[in-house]
Enzyme design. Structure first.
Site, PDB file in Angstrom:
ATOM      1  N   CYS A  29      10.670   3.984  -3.289  1.00 59.93           N
ATOM      2  CA  CYS A  29      11.271   3.990  -1.819  1.00 59.93           C
ATOM      3  C   CYS A  29      10.391   5.007  -0.735  1.00 59.93           C
ATOM      4  O   CYS A  29      10.092   6.055  -0.762  1.00 59.93           O
ATOM      5  CB  CYS A  29      12.616   4.944  -2.161  1.00 59.93           C
ATOM      6  SG  CYS A  29      13.159   5.150  -0.331  1.00 59.93           S
ATOM      7  N   CYS A  72      11.891   6.995   1.683  1.00 56.68           N
ATOM      8  CA  CYS A  72      12.281   8.342   0.965  1.00 56.68           C
ATOM      9  C   CYS A  72      11.025   9.363   0.842  1.00 56.68           C
ATOM     10  O   CYS A  72      10.902  10.477   1.271  1.00 56.68           O
ATOM     11  CB  CYS A  72      13.042   8.398  -0.375  1.00 56.68           C
ATOM     12  SG  CYS A  72      13.965   6.950  -0.277  1.00 56.68           S
ATOM     13  N   ASP A  73       9.824   8.698   0.353  1.00 56.41           N
ATOM     14  CA  ASP A  73       8.924   9.401  -0.242  1.00 56.41           C
ATOM     15  C   ASP A  73       7.552   9.435   0.598  1.00 56.41           C
ATOM     16  O   ASP A  73       6.664   9.947   0.270  1.00 56.41           O
ATOM     17  CB  ASP A  73       8.852   9.218  -1.698  1.00 56.41           C
ATOM     18  CG  ASP A  73       9.781   9.618  -2.568  1.00 56.41           C
ATOM     19  OD1 ASP A  73      10.600  10.500  -2.023  1.00 56.41           O
ATOM     20  OD2 ASP A  73      10.135   8.994  -3.569  1.00 56.41           O
TER      21      ASP A  73
END
Ligand code: NDP
Length: 309
Positions: free
Chosen positions: A133, A136-137
């Site tokens: 992701c 997200c990261d």
């Protein structure tokens, strides 16, 4: 036979938000959370894009908070996997290995699972350089070199997004042709920070504590090489968790539930929220929003049902 007003299947942000809202509407929801409850956020570390947490929050902690918040208003949560549903007649029947539950309405929030390559080293470095992701990261890979594995629209989108952080993004595509739509391909190929390598598969992720390099193989020549990379994003698709609903409600060609009108499905009284119907946004906050919508729609549906009886 005990019939619940509503049964929620799934316990990610969609299911637990639906639980919170239906509990506060005094519908006493039953949440069948699954043995591995909490959804995809249980597999992440720091969540920095869920509103309300200025300094971020750990994924599992966020999900525990959601569970506690829903329980506080009377949601009942059972940690079982659903093995079978009967949506053909009311009350709907939901079977787990050891029990049968009946509901006047159902909210499906079973989510989708990221597909992984299935390499042992991928598992080892998940959360330590290997992710699925970018939103997200991606932030954790500022000024680093990153690989994106896959050649579909999702991989293109991840690659483009990651150029905000990375010094260089290398897309590893397993065939000689990208699967992504033309417009996404064009954007990627025009971006000076992105290089696409064709006919390349990952053989192994390498490093000590964290990912340091990726060993790739050319499927045409058989040659292998090691690329220094601190991040690798696997974007080879998702699989919606809809196996148990096949043949009972409308699914699209990829297995996602087709919403008829906001959160309704093709079966009256069965509603849907979250990634199991959404391959586009796939965010915790959008899933939570849909969980709220499904809960409000269930409330209205039950009210109408009562009136017509
Ligand atoms: P896709 O199924 O479209 O693409 C998957 C990609 O991963 C393909 O390039 C495939 O290669 C590759 N792949 C699959 N398995 C492996 C493997 N084991 N090893 C290496 N590579 C592998 O999935 P997406 O998630 O990209 O997209 C899903 C849907 O969502 C699509 O309909 C897409 O259009 C849509 N979408 C749209 C977006 C947008 O419009 N902006 C953004 C994101 C998704 P191969 O081609 O060789 O099979």
């Amino acid at each position: 036979m005990d019939t619940h007003k509503t049964i929620i299947i799934g316990s990610g942000p969609a299911g637990l938000t639906a639980a919170l809202y239906t509990a506060r509407a005094d519908l006493k929801p039953l949440v069948i959370a699954g043995l591995t409850y909490g959804g995809q956020l249980m597999l992440t570390t720091e969540v920095e894009n869920f509103p309300g947490f200025q300094h971020g929050i750990q994924g599992p902690e966020l999900m525990q908070n959601m569970i506690a918040q829903a329980e506080r208003f009377g949601a009942k949560i059972v940690y079982e996997d659903v093995v079978n549903v009967d949506l053909g007649k009311k009350p709907f029947k939901v079977s787990t290995g050891g029990a049968e539950y009946f509901g006047e309405s159902i909210i499906i929030a079973t989510g989708a699972s990221s597909l992984w390559l299935g390499l042992p080293s991928e598992e080892k470095f998940r959360g330590k350089g290997v992710s699925s992701c970018a939103t997200c990261d991606g932030f954790f890979f500022k000024d680093k070199e990153i690989a994106v594995i896959g050649g579909g629209d999702a991989a293109m989108e991840e690659a483009l997004y990651l150029t905000k952080f990375a010094t260089k993004v290398t897309v590893l595509n397993r065939s000689e042709k990208l699967r992504a739509s033309k417009i996404m391909q064009e954007r990627v190929l025009a971006n000076p920070k992105i290089t696409v390598l064709y006919n390349k598969v990952v053989e192994e992720f390498l490093g000590q504590e964290k990912l340091a390099s990726v060993k790739i193989k050319d499927v045409v020549t058989g040659e292998t090489q090691e690329l220094a990379m601190e991040g690798a994003f696997v974007a080879i698709g998702h699989k919606p968790n809809t196996e148990i609903f096949k043949g009972q409600i409308e699914l699209d060609a990829k297995g996602y539930i087709v919403p008829q009108d906001q959160t309704r499905t093709s079966a009256a009284g069965v509603f849907v929220a979250g990634d199991v119907r959404d391959y586009r946004y796939r965010q915790a906050v959008t899933a939570a929003g849909m969980g709220c919508m499904a809960a409000l729609d269930v409330e209205k549906y039950l009210h109408m049902d009562e009136k017509s009886n």
